[in-house]
Design a protein around this motif. Structure first.
Motif, PDB file in Angstrom:
ATOM      1  N   ASP A  96       0.598  -0.950  -0.100  1.00 25.16           N
ATOM      2  CA  ASP A  96      -0.094  -0.044   0.081  1.00 25.16           C
ATOM      3  C   ASP A  96       1.047   1.359  -0.235  1.00 25.16           C
ATOM      4  OD1 ASP A  96      -1.948   2.113   0.423  1.00 25.16           O
ATOM      5  OD2 ASP A  96      -2.192   1.423   2.334  1.00 25.16           O
ATOM      6  N   SER A 145       0.593   4.791   2.788  1.00 27.08           N
ATOM      7  CA  SER A 145       0.972   4.539   3.848  1.00 27.08           C
ATOM      8  C   SER A 145       2.199   4.848   4.169  1.00 27.08           C
ATOM      9  CB  SER A 145       0.157   3.555   4.626  1.00 27.08           C
ATOM     10  OG  SER A 145       1.040   2.644   3.745  1.00 27.08           O
ATOM     11  N   HIS A 146       2.929   4.786   2.603  1.00 29.98           N
ATOM     12  CA  HIS A 146       4.484   4.573   3.176  1.00 29.98           C
ATOM     13  C   HIS A 146       4.835   5.846   2.665  1.00 29.98           C
ATOM     14  CE1 HIS A 146       3.976   0.744   2.821  1.00 29.98           C
ATOM     15  NE2 HIS A 146       5.290   0.123   3.655  1.00 29.98           N
ATOM     16  N   SER A 174       4.006   9.091   3.605  1.00 26.65           N
ATOM     17  CA  SER A 174       3.925  10.156   4.707  1.00 26.65           C
ATOM     18  C   SER A 174       5.836   9.822   5.351  1.00 26.65           C
ATOM     19  CB  SER A 174       3.321  10.113   5.268  1.00 26.65           C
ATOM     20  OG  SER A 174       2.756  11.122   6.318  1.00 26.65           O
ATOM     21  N   ASN A 204      -4.776  13.930   2.608  1.00 27.16           N
ATOM     22  CA  ASN A 204      -4.594  13.970   3.249  1.00 27.16           C
ATOM     23  C   ASN A 204      -3.504  15.228   4.090  1.00 27.16           C
ATOM     24  OD1 ASN A 204      -2.259  12.392   5.280  1.00 27.16           O
ATOM     25  ND2 ASN A 204      -3.259  10.517   4.848  1.00 27.16           N
TER      26      ASN A 204
END
Length: 1257
Positions: A167, A170-171, A173, A221
Motif C-alpha cells: 500500500d 501508507s508509505h 508520508s 491527506n
C-alpha cells in the motif's frame, strides 16, 4: 564500478521501454524466488556499505526491479524501498562527516552514491504513482483469489502480487518526511561546485514530492500535504530551488486545478515559517504578465483560486505586488476578475486592521489607511459595471463581508448604497438576490448604533439633525469651535456615548450627517416589492428577509412591503430546491409564516402573559387596519394556517372577543379588526363563532352595528362561518352546510340591520353580506328577502303616489311598455328619494343573483335525494334475484331522465318565471331598472345610476330572454358612461354573462375589447382580467383582436403590462396555437392604422410575442407569410416592421432560410431602405451561426451578394426618382416665374378698362 551521470539517467527513465542498462536481470516472467535472491544480495551489500551501490551489478538489480515494477511482488517492493532509504541516509551521513572535517576531496567519493540513491528514490516514487492500485483493488484482492476466474495462472498471480501486502499511500508520508530530513541535513552549497549540478540533484530529490501532488487523493491527506510543503520549502530556502520551484508551481496551476489552493499554502508556509517571500513575489509577477483567454475556463479558474487563497493566507505578499496584479481587473477571463475583486476585499480588511494598530501614529496612520482604502474601494465599485454577473455577485459578497468589520467605513457605505440599489434592477436574478442580501446586511451592520438606538426612521433623524445643526450654529457664533475636531467625522469608530462639550456637538453633527445621508438613500421599496413576485425562490426569500429587517429598523416603506409579501401565502412550496451555493432553501410559504410569527405573534421577553396576549391581539388587529380586499384574503389564509398548525393560543382568541364585545368606546378599527380576525380563525374551527353567536348578534347586529355598518358587514361574514368551510367536491351531491329555521333570532336581527334607516354608502357592502348570510344559512331565504324588498318598496311608496300598482297586486309585465316604470323612477328621484331607490334596486339585483345560486343548490339537493332513492332501489333489486336486468336498465334511464328534467325545469324557471312570471316579485322592478340605465340624463344621482347598472347586470345573469333584450344597452353603457365605476362594473358583468350565456356574447365579443382603450386604469385592468379569464377558459374565441391585448404589453401602468405578459404566457401553453394563428393580424394591428405603436414599442412587443414561437415548422410558415406581406405593403414603416419580425425568428433550419430566399421577389424592391437591408444582414449572421460546420457557405454568400445587388439597384432607382422629382419641381418653379411678368403687364390694362366702362355707363 558504474559510470553514473544523474542528469542523463533522469532523462533516460522518462521512457522506460527504451531504457537500456548493462547486466539487466530478468524480472518479468522470472521465478519469484530468483528475483527475491537478487534483491536480498543487493540489500545486504548496501547494508554493509552504502558505497556498494556503485557496483554495477547491485545498481542493476535495483534498476531492473524498478523498470519492471508492475511485476515485482509487494513484499519485495517494500524491501527495496527500505533499502534505498537506508542507503540514502547512510550516504548523507557520510557526506556530512566528510564536510564537517573540511575534506573537500571526499566530494568525489560520496557524491556519486548520494545521487544514485536520490535517482533510485525518484524512480521508485514515480513507478509507485504510475502503478498505484485503483480504489477498491486492495480490498478486492483477497476475494479474487477465492473466485475461480478464467485466465492464465501467471496473469492472476501478477495481478495479486502487486496488491498483496503493498500500500503505497501508507508509505508516502514517511518517505516525504525522510526526503525533508535529507534536504535539511545535506549541505549542497559545499557539496557541489556548480549551480547546474546542485540544481540537478535538488530537482531529482524533490521530484517525488511534485509527483505526489498530482494525485488529488493524496493532497486530501493533511500529513502528506504538509510533508510536500516542507520538502519544497527546504529546497527553496536552503538549496536555491526557487527558479525550478517557480516553473513547477506554475505548471501545477496550469494543468492541475486541484493544486490551486495547496500551492498557495506552500507559499504561505514559506513566508511564515521560513521567512522567504521571493518565490511568491516572482510567481505573482509572472501571473501578472500572463494573458488569459475569455474562452478558457480551466486555467483562469485555477489561477483565480490560487490568488484568492494566497490573499487569505499571506495578504502582505499580495499587497506588495497588487500594483502589477490589478491589470487582471480588465482580463477577458471573468474568473480572474472575480479573484481580483475578492483580493481587494482581503486587502481592505488587512489595511483597516493595520489602521487600528496605529503603527505610524494615530493621525498619520489613519490618514494613510483611509487613502489606501479609498483607492481600493474605487476599484471595487467600478466592478459594479462588469459585464459578467459572476463578478458583480462577487463584488456584492465582498462588500457584505467588509461591512462586518470592526471598522465601519461610513464614507464608503454612502458611496456604495446607490450602486447597490441600482443593482436591484440587474438583469441577472442572482445579482439581484445578493444585492438584496447586501442591503439587509447594510441595515443590520450600520455604524450608527450608538446614536439614539440605531433605528433608521427618517423623520426622527431629520428632526434630530435639525436640532444638532442648530446647536452647532450657536457654538460657531460664539467662536468656540475647536479646530482640532473638524475632522471628527472621519473617525471610523462608533461615536462613544461618554463624550461631551463642543467636541461632542461637532462629532454628533458629523455622525448625524453620515447617518442622515444613509437614511436618505431611498431604498427602492417599489422594486423590492416587485422582487417578491420573482420566479427565483432564493430572490424571494432574500426580499422577505429584507422587509423583515427594514420593518424592525422602522424604515419608511417597509410596512407596505410587509403587507405585500403577505400574498406569498398562496405559494406552493416544493422541497429540495437548491440555490447557486447548493444549499437547500427554506420554502417561501414557510419562511413567510416564520417571518410574520417573529414580527407579530412571538412573545417578547420580560412581559407577563396578559401583556403578551394583548400585544399579539393588537398586532393581529393592526394587520387588518386599512387593508385591501386582496390583503384581507391573504391574511385570512395566513391566520387559518397558523390556527391549523396550533400556533394560536386560546387566550389570544379570548382577548379578541373582549375587544369586540367591549362596552366602553374604543376606536372603530379595533372592534372591526377583532371580528375580522375571529372570522378568519373560524374558517379553521367554526366553534369559535358558534359559541359566541349571541355576542355577534348583540354587538355586530345591535347598536354598535347600526352605528358602524362596516362592523355589521364583517359580523355577517363571521356568521357565515356557521355553515362550515367544507370544500365542495366537484361532481359530489353531498352538502354538509348548516341551515337554520327562518324563525331564528339571527334572521330577525339581520332584517333589522338592513332596514335600519341610513344614508351611508357603507350600507351597500353591509346589505350584500346580509343577503349572503340569509341565503347561506336560511332554510327559506326567498321568503325573508321578499319581505325585505316589500318593506323597502313601501318606504318609498312610489306606486301609491303615482297611481301605479302596489307590490302585492298584479305585477307589471316586462312585455308591456316601460313608460309606467319610468314615471315611477323619475318621480322618485324628483322627490329626493334617490338613495332609498338605490337601496331598493340594489337589494332586488343581489337577491335575484343569490337566488340563482340557491336554485342550483336546490337542484343538487333534488338530485341527491333521487340518487339516494335509486341506491335504495338498487339494493332491493340486489336482494331480489328474480329482478330482470332489463328492468334495472330502464330504471336507470328513467332516473337519468328525471335528473335532466330537474335541470331543465329550473333553467326554464329562471328564463321565464323569475323576471317574467305573473307572480314574480322581481318582475316588477325589471322595467324600472332598465329605464334608469337607459336614460341616465334623467337621474342625477351617481349612486342610483351605479346601483341600477349593477342590478341590471345581475338580472341579465338570471334570464336568457332578459339578457338578450338588454345586452346592447349594457354595451352602450360601457361605451358612453362617464363614470369609470359604472363602466368597470359593466365590463365585469359582461364577463359573467359570457360565462353563463356564451352564445349571446360570441356575436358581440368585439365590443368587449373596447375597454382596453379606456382612459381609466381600473376599467382597462378589469377589461384585461375579464378577457384573460374568458379566453384562457375557452369561453370566447380570439378572432383577430389579439392585437389589442398585445398593446397592453406596452402600457404605462406596470400592473397592466404584467397582466398582459401573464396572459400571453398562459395562452402560449394552450394547444390551439392561438398566438401563432393570430400573429399576422397582431403585426398588422400594431404596425399600421390608428392602433399602431411607435417603432420601438412595436419591436419590444414583437420580441416578447415571438419568444413563444418555438416550433421550427411554425417559424417556417411565418417566414413565408411575412415575405408575402411585403408585396402588399406600401409604407417604409411597414417594410421595417416586417423585416424586424423576420430578423427575430431563429432560422435554425435550412427550410426557413429556403423560404426566405424563395420570397426574394416580394421584398427585392424594398432593400434600398437601409434598416430593411440591415435586418436581412442580421438574418444572415444568425443563419451562419446555426449552420452545420461541415456544410459550405456558398449558398449564404450567394444570397448575400444578391441582396447587395438589389440594394444598390434600388438606391440608384431611388436616386433617379428623387432627381426627376427635383427637376420637375424646378421646371414648375420656372414656369411659375415666367407667368408672373405677364401678369404684371396685364394689370395696367385692367385698371384702364375699369374707368372706360364707367365712362361708358
Amino acid at each position: 564500478m558504474v559510470e553514473f551521470n544523474l542528469q542523463e539517467e533522469v532523462l533516460a527513465i522518462q521512457d522506460e521501454t527504451s531504457y537500456q542498462q548493462p547486466g539487466e536481470i530478468e524480472v518479468r516472467g522470472a521465478d519469484p524466488d530468483d528475483v527475491r535472491a537478487h534483491l536480498e544480495s543487493a540489500v545486504e551489500a548496501v547494508a554493509e556499505s552504502s558505497d556498494a551501490i556503485k557496483d554495477s551489478r547491485i545498481f542493476g538489480v535495483y534498476r531492473s526491479l524498478l523498470k519492471n515494477f508492475d511485476s515485482v511482488p509487494g513484499s519485495l517492493i517494500l524491501r527495496m524501498l527500505d533499502s534505498i532509504v537506508s542507503g540514502l541516509q547512510a550516504s548523507v551521513e557520510a557526506v556530512n562527516r566528510d564536510l564537517e572535517g573540511d575534506e573537500l576531496s571526499a566530494d568525489s567519493q560520496h557524491k556519486t552514491p548520494l545521487e544514485m540513491y536520490a535517482f533510485l528514490l525518484q524512480w521508485f516514487s514515480t513507478a509507485a504513482e504510475r502503478h498505484l492500485p485503483k480504489e477498491g483493488d486492495i480490498g478486492a484482492a483477497a476475494p479474487n483469489k477465492s473466485k475461480a476466474k478464467k485466465g492464465t495462472k501467471g496473469s492472476q498471480k501478477q495481478r495479486t502480487n502487486n496488491t498483496d501486502l503493498w500500500d503505497w499511500a501508507s508509505h508516502i508520508s514517511p518517505t516525504l518526511a525522510f526526503i525533508s530530513k535529507v534536504l535539511r541535513d545535506v549541505q549542497t552549497h559545499r557539496l557541489y561546485t556548480t549551480t547546474a549540478e546542485r540544481d540537478t540533484f535538488i530537482n531529482c530529490i524533490t521530484r517525488p514530492a511534485w509527483r505526489i501532488t498530482e494525485n488529488e487523493t493524496h493532497m486530501k491527506n493533511t500529513e502528506i500535504k504538509m510533508g510536500v510543503y516542507k520538502i519544497i520549502c527546504h529546497a527553496v530556502k536552503k538549496h536555491g530551488h526557487t527558479f525550478s520551484a517557480q516553473i513547477s508551481l506554475m505548471q501545477c496551476l496550469q494543468y492541475f486545478e486541484h493544486l490551486s489552493e495547496p500551492m498557495a499554502e506552500v507559499l504561505a508556509v514559506l513566508q511564515k515559517e521560513f521567512d522567504h517571500t521571493q518565490l511568491a513575489e516572482e510567481i505573482l509577477r509572472e501571473i501578472s504578465a500572463k494573458t488569459f483567454n475569455g474562452q478558457d475556463t480551466k486555467g483562469p479558474r485555477s489561477f483565480s483560486k490560487f490568488l484568492i487563497r494566497l490573499a487569505d493566507l499571506a495578504p502582505r505578499v499580495i499587497l506588495k505586488q497588487f500594483s502589477l496584479l490589478r491589470v487582471h481587473l480588465d482580463s477577458e477571463a471573468y474568473p480572474m476578475r472575480v479573484a481580483l475583486v475578492e483580493i481587494i476585499g482581503v486587502l481592505v480588511r488587512e489595511i483597516s486592521m493595520e489602521g487600528e494598530d496605529g503603527v505610524d501614529g494615530p493621525q498619520e496612520g489613519q490618514e494613510r489607511t483611509e487613502k489606501k482604502i479609498a483607492k481600493l474601494f474605487e476599484l471595487l465599485l467600478e466592478r459594479f459595471c462588469d459585464v459578467s454577473s459572476y463578478v458583480r455577485i462577487k463584488v456584492l459578497n465582498t462588500i457584505s463581508k467588509l461591512w462586518e468589520l470592526r471598522v465601519k467605513l461610513p464614507k464608503q457605505r454612502t458611496q456604495t448604497t446607490p450602486l447597490v440599489i441600482a443593482a436591484l434592477e440587474d438583469k441577472a436574478s442572482s445579482v439581484r438576490r445578493y444585492a438584496i442580501a447586501l442591503l439587509t446586511n447594510m441595515i443590520v451592520t450600520h455604524p450608527y448604533g450608538a446614536m439614539y438606538g440605531g433605528l433608521l426612521n427618517l423623520d426622527e433623524w431629520e428632526i434630530r439633525h435639525a436640532q444638532v445643526k442648530a446647536q452647532l450654529e450657536k457654538v460657531e457664533v460664539q467662536g468656540d469651535l475647536p479646530v482640532a475636531v473638524k475632522d471628527a467625522g472621519n473617525d471610523t469608530n462608533d461615536t462613544g456615548p461618554g463624550d461631551n462639550g463642543d467636541e461632542n456637538d461637532v462629532e454628533e453633527e458629523e455622525g448625524g450627517e453620515s447617518q442622515l445621508s444613509f437614511a436618505r438613500s431611498r431604498v427602492r421599496m417599489d422594486i423590492l416589492g416587485q422582487l417578491l413576485g420573482s420566479t427565483s425562490k432564493a430572490e424571494v426569500l432574500e426580499a422577505i428577509e429584507f422587509f423583515k429587517v427594514a420593518y424592525e429598523y422602522q424604515m419608511s416603506g417597509a410596512q407596505a412591503g410587509i403587507k405585500k409579501m403577505l400574498h406569498l401565502i398562496w405559494t406552493k412550496d416544493n422541497s429540495g430546491t437548491n440555490s447557486e451555493d447548493d444549499k437547500e432553501l427554506k420554502g417561501v410559504r414557510s419562511r413567510l409564516i416564520e417571518c410574520y410569527r417573529g414580527l407579530y405573534f412571538d412573545p417578547i421577553e420580560d412581559a407577563d402573559p396578559k401583556q403578551q396576549m394583548n400585544r399579539i391581539a393588537k398586532n393581529m388587529i393592526d394587520l387588518t387596519h386599512n387593508a385591501t380586499l386582496a390583503e384581507l384574503t391573504s391574511l385570512e389564509e395566513l391566520m387559518r394556517t397558523l390556527y391549523d398548525d396550533s400556533r394560536v393560543d386560546g387566550e389570544v382568541i379570548n382577548t379578541l372577543w373582549q375587544v369586540y364585545s367591549a362596552d366602553r368606546e374604543i376606536p372603530r378599527y379595533q372592534r372591526r379588526g377583532a371580528i375580522i380576525v375571529l372570522g378568519m380563525f373560524a374558517l379553521a374551527k367554526r366553534d369559535i363563532v358558534i359559541e359566541r353567536t349571541e355576542t355577534l348578534l348583540r354587538i355586530g347586529l345591535g347598536p354598535h352595528g347600526k352605528a358602524d355598518l362596516v362592523l355589521a358587514q364583517y359580523t355577517c361574514l363571521a356568521l357565515q362561518r356557521l355553515s362550515g368551510s367544507v370544500k365542495k367536491v366537484k361532481g359530489s351531491l353531498e352538502d354538509k352546510s348548516v341551515r337554520l329555521p327562518m324563525d331564528n333570532v339571527m334572521f330577525k336581527r339581520l332584517r333589522e340591520i338592513i332596514e335600519y334607516p341610513c344614508k351611508s354608502k357603507d350600507w351597500f357592502s353591509m346589505a350584500e353580506q346580509v343577503i349572503n348570510t340569509v341565503y347561506l344559512l336560511g332554510e327559506q331565504p326567498d321568503a325573508l328577502c321578499g319581505d325585505i324588498i316589500k318593506t323597502f318598496t313601501r318606504q318609498g311608496e312610489p306606486q301609491a303616489r303615482d297611481g301605479s300598482q302596489p307590490p302585492g297586486s298584479v305585477p307589471v309585465s316586462p312585455t308591456r311598455d316601460t313608460y309606467e316604470g319610468s314615471q315611477i323612477a323619475s318621480r322618485k328621484t324628483d322627490t329626493a328619494n334617490a338613495f332609498q331607490l338605490s337601496q331598493l334596486i340594489f337589494i332586488v339585483g343581489h337577491v335575484a343573483f343569490k337566488h340563482i345560486v340557491y336554485l342550483e343548490l336546490v337542484e343538487r339537493e333534488l338530485k341527491r335525494r333521487k340518487d339516494v332513492l335509486a341506491k335504495e332501489k338498487g339494493q332491493t333489486n340486489d336482494l331480489n334475484k328474480s329482478t330482470n336486468t332489463k328492468d334495472v336498465d330502464e330504471l336507470e334511464q328513467v332516473a337519468g331522465t328525471a335528473e335532466d328534467d330537474t335541470g331543465d325545469r329550473i333553467s326554464k324557471f329562471c328564463d321565464d318565471e323569475m323576471l317574467y312570471g305573473d307572480r314574480s316579485l322581481l318582475a316588477i322592478f325589471g322595467p324600472m331598472i332598465v329605464h334608469i340605465c337607459g336614460t341616465p340624463k334623467n337621474f342625477k344621482s351617481q349612486t342610483l345610476r351605479t346601483a341600477a347598472t349593477l342590478s341590471l347586470s345581475k338580472l341579465m345573469c338570471v334570464s336568457t330572454h332578459f339578457c338578450e333584450a338588454n345586452l346592447m344597452l349594457l354595451f352602450k353603457i360601457v361605451e358612453t358612461s362617464k363614470d369609470p365605476t359604472i363602466r368597470s362594473n359593466a365590463i365585469i358583468a359582461l364577463g359573467d354573462i359570457a360565462v353563463r350565456f356564451s352564445h349571446l356574447i360570441d356575436e358581440n365579443n368585439n365590443k368587449l375589447y373596447e375597454g382596453l382603450s379606456d382612459k381609466d386604469i381600473v376599467v382597462k385592468k378589469n377589461t384585461l382580467m375579464v378577457l384573460t379569464y374568458l379566453i384562457l377558459g375557452s369561453m370566447i374565441k380570439v378572432k383577430g383582436q389579439l392585437g389589442e391585448m398585445a398593446k397592453c404589453l406596452e402600457d404605462e401602468d406596470a400592473r397592466i403590462a404584467d397582466l398582459a405578459k401573464l396572459f400571453f404566457t398562459e395562452l402560449s401553453s394552450n394547444k390551439d396555437n392561438a398566438i401563432y394563428n393570430n400573429l399576422p393580424d397582431v403585426i398588422s394591428h400594431l404596425s399600421i392604422g390608428d392602433h399602431a405603436l411607435d417603432e420601438e414599442g412595436f419591436q419590444r412587443t414583437m420580441r416578447y410575442i415571438f419568444s413563444f414561437i418555438e416550433k421550427e415548422k411554425q417559424a417556417e410558415t411565418i417566414v413565408e407569410k411575412l415575405c408575402q406581406r411585403f408585396r402588399l405593403s406600401t409604407e417604409p414603416r411597414q417594410w421595417r416592421d416586417i423585416a424586424y419580425c423576420l430578423s427575430i425568428l431563429p432560422f435554425k433550419s435550412e427550410r426557413s432560410l429556403k423560404k426566405l430566399i424563395e420570397g426574394l421577389p416580394f421584398y427585392q424592391d424594398k432593400l434600398h431602405e437601409e434598416t430593411v437591408f440591415n435586418r436581412f444582414n442580421e438574418i444572415l449572421t444568425k443563419a451562419r451561426t446555426n449552420k452545420s460546420a461541415n456544410k459550405p457557405d456558398s449558398e449564404l454568400a450567394e444570397f448575400e451578394a444578391i441582396l447587395k445587388e438589389f440594394k444598390d439597384k434600388g438606391e440608384e432607382e431611388q436616386a433617379l426618382e428623387e432627381s426627376m422629382q427635383k427637376k420637375t419641381a424646378a421646371a414648375r418653379k420656372k414656369a411659375a416665374a415666367r407667368k408672373k411678368p405677364n401678369a404684371r403687364t396685364r394689370k395696367p390694362a385692367a385698371r384702364s378698362a375699369t374707368p372706360a366702362s364707367a365712362e361708358s355707363e
